[in-house]
Design an enzyme around this catalytic site. Structure first.
Site, mmCIF file in Angstrom:
data_model
loop_
_atom_site.group_PDB
_atom_site.id
_atom_site.type_symbol
_atom_site.label_atom_id
_atom_site.label_comp_id
_atom_site.label_asym_id
_atom_site.label_seq_id
_atom_site.Cartn_x
_atom_site.Cartn_y
_atom_site.Cartn_z
ATOM 1 N N THR A 33 36.118 -100.660 -107.667
ATOM 2 C CA THR A 33 35.883 -100.753 -106.225
ATOM 3 C C THR A 33 36.114 -102.168 -105.706
ATOM 4 O OG1 THR A 33 33.522 -100.991 -106.708
ATOM 5 C CG2 THR A 33 34.313 -98.796 -106.082
ATOM 6 N N TYR A 90 33.855 -106.825 -119.519
ATOM 7 C CA TYR A 90 34.768 -105.922 -120.217
ATOM 8 C C TYR A 90 36.002 -106.675 -120.679
ATOM 9 C CZ TYR A 90 37.792 -105.452 -116.024
ATOM 10 O OH TYR A 90 38.631 -105.665 -114.965
ATOM 11 N N ASN A 170 37.796 -91.792 -110.682
ATOM 12 C CA ASN A 170 37.606 -92.720 -111.806
ATOM 13 C C ASN A 170 36.506 -92.307 -112.792
ATOM 14 O OD1 ASN A 170 39.682 -94.367 -111.089
ATOM 15 N ND2 ASN A 170 38.421 -96.028 -110.280
ATOM 16 N N TYR A 171 36.787 -91.325 -113.594
ATOM 17 C CA TYR A 171 35.822 -90.804 -114.568
ATOM 18 C C TYR A 171 35.926 -91.573 -115.873
ATOM 19 C CZ TYR A 171 33.845 -87.552 -118.015
ATOM 20 O OH TYR A 171 33.127 -86.992 -119.047
ATOM 21 N N ALA A 259 46.186 -99.996 -111.324
ATOM 22 C CA ALA A 259 47.272 -99.254 -110.665
ATOM 23 C C ALA A 259 46.698 -98.230 -109.686
ATOM 24 C CB ALA A 259 48.142 -98.571 -111.709
ATOM 25 N N GLY A 260 45.727 -97.459 -110.152
ATOM 26 C CA GLY A 260 45.116 -96.458 -109.286
ATOM 27 C C GLY A 260 44.302 -97.067 -108.156
ATOM 28 N N ASP A 261 43.594 -98.162 -108.453
ATOM 29 C CA ASP A 261 42.783 -98.828 -107.429
ATOM 30 C C ASP A 261 43.664 -99.369 -106.304
ATOM 31 O OD1 ASP A 261 40.765 -98.390 -109.300
ATOM 32 O OD2 ASP A 261 40.910 -100.419 -110.107
#
Length: 302
Positions: A33, A90, A170-171, A259-261
């Site tokens: 996010t 992370y 986003n799982y 990429a998805g964000d």
């Protein structure tokens, strides 16, 4: 009176370590996010005010995060600073094709108490008056059961006041006690969503939807559903209309992180500017194609 859109992105930013092939580590910051919030700021510029809603510690990493967000134009008024807590961490490891593997250290992250503090009440009340609330499946996981209940109450009230609720699925299985727990949480939230930005692989892992038409059929009451399929075309259902928009070819993929964000941010930004679903999907593909040619979640502003 300002005509700017007020957007709140709710979630977690972590310390990011990017591991290179020689074993060296490059430190930055990232989170789904937060990535979307940064790209929304860059895409919308003066047309919007983007606030990030999270909790951090009082440490130097948290200080640096806030400074970097402010430099991007993100509002810090909804960022709580909790004594004795730290951000999550992370590490991204990528293979020769740019595919990612994540290692997480986040059990004690401050964001887990984001909606449980004394300061959370006024923040939640204020968020009801935003134009757009953006959050993800990772948000659902890190908030915990109590936080999720408060989030749903927020979504209900915000929609009454005509806010647009935007959800990116986003799982991440490791963040949940079981797939059943995750399914229940997602289904509760999806009842209150106006724009769903769904990665097909995540839908398959969580709900077993084998094909895109199964995803569309699962959410008949969501006004706008976008199915992201990586390097393949994305599919959009907006009202009674459906569209397929091809992705842009990229010869050398360096890192698929965010990429998805970035796609989601560019899609939403275009729609907020008045663009059509097809134009929005094209904008999403353009930004994502640039992002995957750089290391890390956030590419240089230039």
């Amino acid at each position: 009176m300002s005509n700017k859109k007020r957007i709140a992105a709710i979630g977690e930013c972590m310390i990011e370590l990017q591991q290179h092939h020689d074993g060296s580590l490059q430190q930055g910051f990232g989170g789904d996010t937060l990535n979307a919030a940064v790209y929304l700021c860059r895409e919308l510029g003066p047309l919007a005010e983007v606030d990030y809603v999270t909790a951090l510690g009082l440490d130097s990493f948290s200080d640096a995060m806030c400074q970097s967000w402010a430099e991007e134009g993100i509002g810090l008024g909804k960022v709580q600073r909790l004594p004795g807590r730290l951000p999550g961490l992370y590490c991204i490891q990528t293979d020769a094709r740019g595919e990612r593997r994540f290692l997480y250290w986040r059990n004690e992250a401050a964001v887990r108490d984001c909606f449980n503090t004394a300061a959370a009440g006024p923040i939640l009340a204020d968020l009801c008056d935003y134009d757009v609330l953006y959050f993800s499946g990772i948000t659902l996981a890190v908030l915990g059961e109590t936080g999720r209940k408060k989030l749903i109450d927020l979504l209900v009230e915000a929609r009454i006041r005509r806010a647009q609720i935007v959800f990116d699925n986003n799982y991440r299985p490791r963040l949940w006690a079981s797939v059943e727990q995750a399914r229940a949480a997602y289904l509760q939230v999806l009842e209150h969503v106006d724009l769903a930005l769904l990665t097909l692989e995540d839908e398959q892992a969580l709900f077993g939807h084998d094909y895109a038409h199964g995803v569309f059929a699962a959410y008949p009451n969501i006004a706008e559903v976008v199915i992201k399929r990586g390097a393949d075309s994305c599919l959009v259902r907006c009202g009674a209309e459906r569209y397929e928009v091809p992705a842009l070819p990229v010869q050398r993929v360096v890192d698929t992180t965010a990429a998805g964000d970035s796609f989601s941010a560019a899609y939403l930004a275009c729609r907020l500017r008045g663009g059509s679903p097809v134009q929005a999907a094209e904008a999403g593909h353009r930004l994502a194609s640039r992002v995957i040619q750089h290391h890390g979640a956030l590419i240089p502003r230039d």
